[in-house]
Write an enzyme that holds these catalytic residues in place. Sequence first.
Site, PDB file in Angstrom:
ATOM      1  N   GLU A 122       0.849  -1.189   0.000  1.00 24.39           N
ATOM      2  CA  GLU A 122       0.000   0.000   0.000  1.00 24.39           C
ATOM      3  C   GLU A 122       0.887   1.242   0.000  1.00 24.39           C
ATOM      4  OE1 GLU A 122      -2.745  -0.340   3.258  1.00 24.39           O
ATOM      5  OE2 GLU A 122      -3.724  -2.068   2.303  1.00 24.39           O
ATOM      6  N   THR A 153       2.450  -5.522  -9.632  1.00 21.16           N
ATOM      7  CA  THR A 153       2.876  -6.126 -10.891  1.00 21.16           C
ATOM      8  C   THR A 153       1.655  -6.696 -11.623  1.00 21.16           C
ATOM      9  OG1 THR A 153       4.967  -6.696  -9.862  1.00 21.16           O
ATOM     10  CG2 THR A 153       4.436  -7.869 -11.897  1.00 21.16           C
ATOM     11  N   ALA A 173      -2.286  -9.282  12.551  1.00 22.05           N
ATOM     12  CA  ALA A 173      -2.148 -10.373  11.583  1.00 22.05           C
ATOM     13  C   ALA A 173      -3.404 -11.236  11.491  1.00 22.05           C
ATOM     14  CB  ALA A 173      -0.953 -11.239  11.985  1.00 22.05           C
ATOM     15  N   GLU A 239       7.731 -17.278  -3.584  1.00 21.74           N
ATOM     16  CA  GLU A 239       7.978 -15.992  -4.254  1.00 21.74           C
ATOM     17  C   GLU A 239       9.458 -15.622  -4.146  1.00 21.74           C
ATOM     18  OE1 GLU A 239       5.383 -12.792  -3.086  1.00 21.74           O
ATOM     19  OE2 GLU A 239       6.565 -11.307  -4.165  1.00 21.74           O
ATOM     20  N   ARG A 265      36.117  -6.604 -28.125  1.00 21.75           N
ATOM     21  CA  ARG A 265      36.507  -5.194 -28.031  1.00 21.75           C
ATOM     22  C   ARG A 265      38.012  -5.070 -27.786  1.00 21.75           C
ATOM     23  NH1 ARG A 265      34.464   0.038 -28.663  1.00 21.75           N
ATOM     24  NH2 ARG A 265      35.417   1.433 -27.133  1.00 21.75           N
ATOM     25  N   GLY A 337      31.734   2.810 -21.747  1.00 20.01           N
ATOM     26  CA  GLY A 337      30.600   3.712 -22.024  1.00 20.01           C
ATOM     27  C   GLY A 337      29.405   2.988 -22.610  1.00 20.01           C
ATOM     28  N   GLU A 364      16.493  -6.252   3.891  1.00 20.15           N
ATOM     29  CA  GLU A 364      16.581  -6.030   5.347  1.00 20.15           C
ATOM     30  C   GLU A 364      15.569  -6.938   6.065  1.00 20.15           C
ATOM     31  OE1 GLU A 364      16.255  -3.410   3.100  1.00 20.15           O
ATOM     32  OE2 GLU A 364      18.413  -3.151   3.109  1.00 20.15           O
TER      33      GLU A 364
HETATM   34  C1  LIG Z   1       8.753  -3.050  -9.482  1.00 20.44           C
HETATM   35  C2  LIG Z   1       8.001  -3.437  -8.244  1.00 20.44           C
HETATM   36  C3  LIG Z   1       7.051  -4.451  -8.312  1.00 20.44           C
HETATM   37  C4  LIG Z   1       6.321  -4.788  -7.172  1.00 20.44           C
HETATM   38  N1  LIG Z   1       5.307  -5.733  -7.267  1.00 20.44           N
HETATM   39  C5  LIG Z   1       4.493  -5.912  -6.205  1.00 20.44           C
HETATM   40  C6  LIG Z   1       3.331  -6.744  -6.317  1.00 20.44           C
HETATM   41  O1  LIG Z   1       3.067  -7.350  -7.373  1.00 20.44           O
HETATM   42  N2  LIG Z   1       2.499  -6.858  -5.243  1.00 20.44           N
HETATM   43  C7  LIG Z   1       2.767  -6.204  -4.068  1.00 20.44           C
HETATM   44  O2  LIG Z   1       1.969  -6.333  -3.161  1.00 20.44           O
HETATM   45  N3  LIG Z   1       3.855  -5.427  -3.926  1.00 20.44           N
HETATM   46  C8  LIG Z   1       4.721  -5.253  -4.951  1.00 20.44           C
HETATM   47  N4  LIG Z   1       5.818  -4.439  -4.836  1.00 20.44           N
HETATM   48  C9  LIG Z   1       6.055  -3.762  -3.558  1.00 20.44           C
HETATM   49  C10 LIG Z   1       7.260  -4.289  -2.789  1.00 20.44           C
HETATM   50  O3  LIG Z   1       7.017  -5.580  -2.316  1.00 20.44           O
HETATM   51  C11 LIG Z   1       7.535  -3.260  -1.671  1.00 20.44           C
HETATM   52  O4  LIG Z   1       8.071  -2.108  -2.309  1.00 20.44           O
HETATM   53  C12 LIG Z   1       8.487  -3.794  -0.623  1.00 20.44           C
HETATM   54  O5  LIG Z   1       7.910  -4.831   0.115  1.00 20.44           O
HETATM   55  C13 LIG Z   1       8.934  -2.685   0.347  1.00 20.44           C
HETATM   56  O6  LIG Z   1       7.840  -1.978   0.836  1.00 20.44           O
HETATM   57  P1  LIG Z   1       7.863  -0.369   0.770  1.00 20.44           P
HETATM   58  O7  LIG Z   1       8.196   0.022  -0.613  1.00 20.44           O
HETATM   59  O8  LIG Z   1       6.588   0.131   1.342  1.00 20.44           O
HETATM   60  O9  LIG Z   1       9.078   0.062   1.691  1.00 20.44           O
HETATM   61  P2  LIG Z   1       9.039   0.266   3.282  1.00 20.44           P
HETATM   62  O10 LIG Z   1       8.343  -0.872   3.915  1.00 20.44           O
HETATM   63  O11 LIG Z   1       8.566   1.645   3.552  1.00 20.44           O
HETATM   64  O12 LIG Z   1      10.594   0.183   3.621  1.00 20.44           O
HETATM   65  C14 LIG Z   1      11.500   1.272   3.403  1.00 20.44           C
HETATM   66  C15 LIG Z   1      12.871   0.875   3.924  1.00 20.44           C
HETATM   67  O13 LIG Z   1      12.786   0.593   5.315  1.00 20.44           O
HETATM   68  C16 LIG Z   1      13.296  -0.695   5.576  1.00 20.44           C
HETATM   69  N5  LIG Z   1      12.564  -1.331   6.673  1.00 20.44           N
HETATM   70  C17 LIG Z   1      11.222  -1.430   6.843  1.00 20.44           C
HETATM   71  N6  LIG Z   1      10.941  -2.138   7.932  1.00 20.44           N
HETATM   72  C18 LIG Z   1      12.133  -2.521   8.475  1.00 20.44           C
HETATM   73  C19 LIG Z   1      12.522  -3.289   9.597  1.00 20.44           C
HETATM   74  N7  LIG Z   1      11.618  -3.861  10.409  1.00 20.44           N
HETATM   75  N8  LIG Z   1      13.832  -3.459   9.854  1.00 20.44           N
HETATM   76  C20 LIG Z   1      14.770  -2.922   9.035  1.00 20.44           C
HETATM   77  N9  LIG Z   1      14.484  -2.195   7.935  1.00 20.44           N
HETATM   78  C21 LIG Z   1      13.169  -1.996   7.656  1.00 20.44           C
HETATM   79  C22 LIG Z   1      13.120  -1.461   4.294  1.00 20.44           C
HETATM   80  O14 LIG Z   1      13.984  -2.568   4.219  1.00 20.44           O
HETATM   81  C23 LIG Z   1      13.432  -0.381   3.271  1.00 20.44           C
HETATM   82  O15 LIG Z   1      14.818  -0.294   3.116  1.00 20.44           O
HETATM   83  C24 LIG Z   1       6.578  -4.131  -5.947  1.00 20.44           C
HETATM   84  C25 LIG Z   1       7.573  -3.141  -5.881  1.00 20.44           C
HETATM   85  C26 LIG Z   1       8.271  -2.785  -7.012  1.00 20.44           C
HETATM   86  C27 LIG Z   1       9.284  -1.670  -6.911  1.00 20.44           C
END
Ligand SMILES: Cc1cc2nc3c(=O)[nH]c(=O)nc-3n(C[C@H](O)[C@H](O)[C@H](O)COP(=O)(O)OP(=O)(O)OC[C@H]3O[C@@H](n4cnc5c(N)ncnc54)[C@H](O)[C@@H]3O)c2cc1C
Length: 374
Positions: A122, A153, A173, A239, A265, A337, A364
């Site tokens: 989300e 995705t 949960a 996954e 090259r 390059g 992480e």
């Molecule tokens: C190209 C792409 C395709 C995707 N496809 C899907 C999909 O099909 N379905 C879907 O549901 N999601 C999808 N995602 C989402 C993806 O799974 C999330 O981006 C990912 O789980 C991280 O969540 P966030 O982006 O909200 O980052 P956040 O949860 O906000 O995390 C930000 C940073 O904080 C760190 N962090 C958070 N909590 C902790 C902790 N407890 N300890 C240490 N570090 C922490 C994280 O490691 C990260 O470095 C996709 C993302 C991308 C970029």
Amino acid sequence: MTDDLDQLRQLARTFLEKESVPNHERWAAQKQVDREFWTKAGGLGLLCVSVPEEYGGGGGTFAHEAVLLEEQARAGDSAWGNSVHSGIVAHYILAYGTEEQKHRWLPKLASGEYVGAIAMSEPGGGSDLQNIKTRAIRRGDEYVIDGSKTFITNGAQAELVIVVAKTDPAQGATGISLLVVEAPLTSGFRRGRVLDKIGLKGQDTAELFFDDVRVPADNLLGASEGQGFIQLMQQLPQERLIIAVASVAGIEAAVELTVDYVKDRTAFGRELIKFQNTRFKLAECATEARVTRAFVDECIQAHLKGELDVPTAAMAKWWSTERLCVVVDECVQLFGGYGYMTEYPIARAWADARVQKIYGGTNEIMKEIIARSL
Ligand SMILES: Cc1cc2nc3c(=O)[nH]c(=O)nc-3n(C[C@H](O)[C@H](O)[C@H](O)COP(=O)(O)OP(=O)(O)OC[C@H]3O[C@@H](n4cnc5c(N)ncnc54)[C@H](O)[C@@H]3O)c2cc1C
């Protein structure tokens, strides 16, 4: 490998060379594959290869999915979201669907009539799934879904979306459930932008909005509400293994591309391969490939026996994605390059690699999972 897997590899290779490779630039520009690519793949039996034949699938195992992932990496195809569709979405339905649900949805996923997506993340957070805000509240014989999802995705093309939602918002949960939204049969379901990304340019990644979306109560996956978090925990190892398999295949492809390039090259009157730095860097990369392959293959074998545990899948995910990023970066350096020009596959591989450390659970979070098991 078996004869059956070899035949699938050949079929996938021919299909991708003909139907995918010539379209990469166009797909990148339109930010998704052509919709009919899915039905062509379905017609050839390349969708849902690990779903039993009685539900329209190929009757194979995870090894069949792995072969497809390897061929996609070899073809440099980072656009087609088949691993989510076949390797993830179909498996939630297979694992938790009733017989009626399996017969209702799996044949459509296997033929390509439906494209599948799974919506967990989300705008407010992806790592902390227990705190998702999307709600699905039971009203009579329907669930009413409200909320939004991002980074999904196959989001723009999907006809079938598994939505992770709170059926009991007061709970963490234990309040989470999985519901199937069939886009063609549902009003209130809206797609947002197809997002611009630094890599995976041809892959459809979209926002989804649910405003008073009503789905029949029997679109719930699982015998009762509140099973969603456990279902996610059970399916996420597959996954993560999918990401690991794609990553090691990406490492191997990058090394192969680079070895070819440096043999051709020249600089200072000699082929690049003759410089000791080139030779040592490629020796390191080839070793990274071999070591990672050994571990990922071990995980595939364990998964085929139903023995891949959650921490080991997390190890495979973080390790292989980190090594992918290191190796591809070294390979770009050896291209000079040209390695920075998007018309070169190695440049696209570099941009595509970065997200592997982020999605499917960040690296992480993988280390958190592993550390908890120590
Ligand atoms: C190209 C792409 C395709 C995707 N496809 C899907 C999909 O099909 N379905 C879907 O549901 N999601 C999808 N995602 C989402 C993806 O799974 C999330 O981006 C990912 O789980 C991280 O969540 P966030 O982006 O909200 O980052 P956040 O949860 O906000 O995390 C930000 C940073 O904080 C760190 N962090 C958070 N909590 C902790 C902790 N407890 N300890 C240490 N570090 C922490 C994280 O490691 C990260 O470095 C996709 C993302 C991308 C970029």
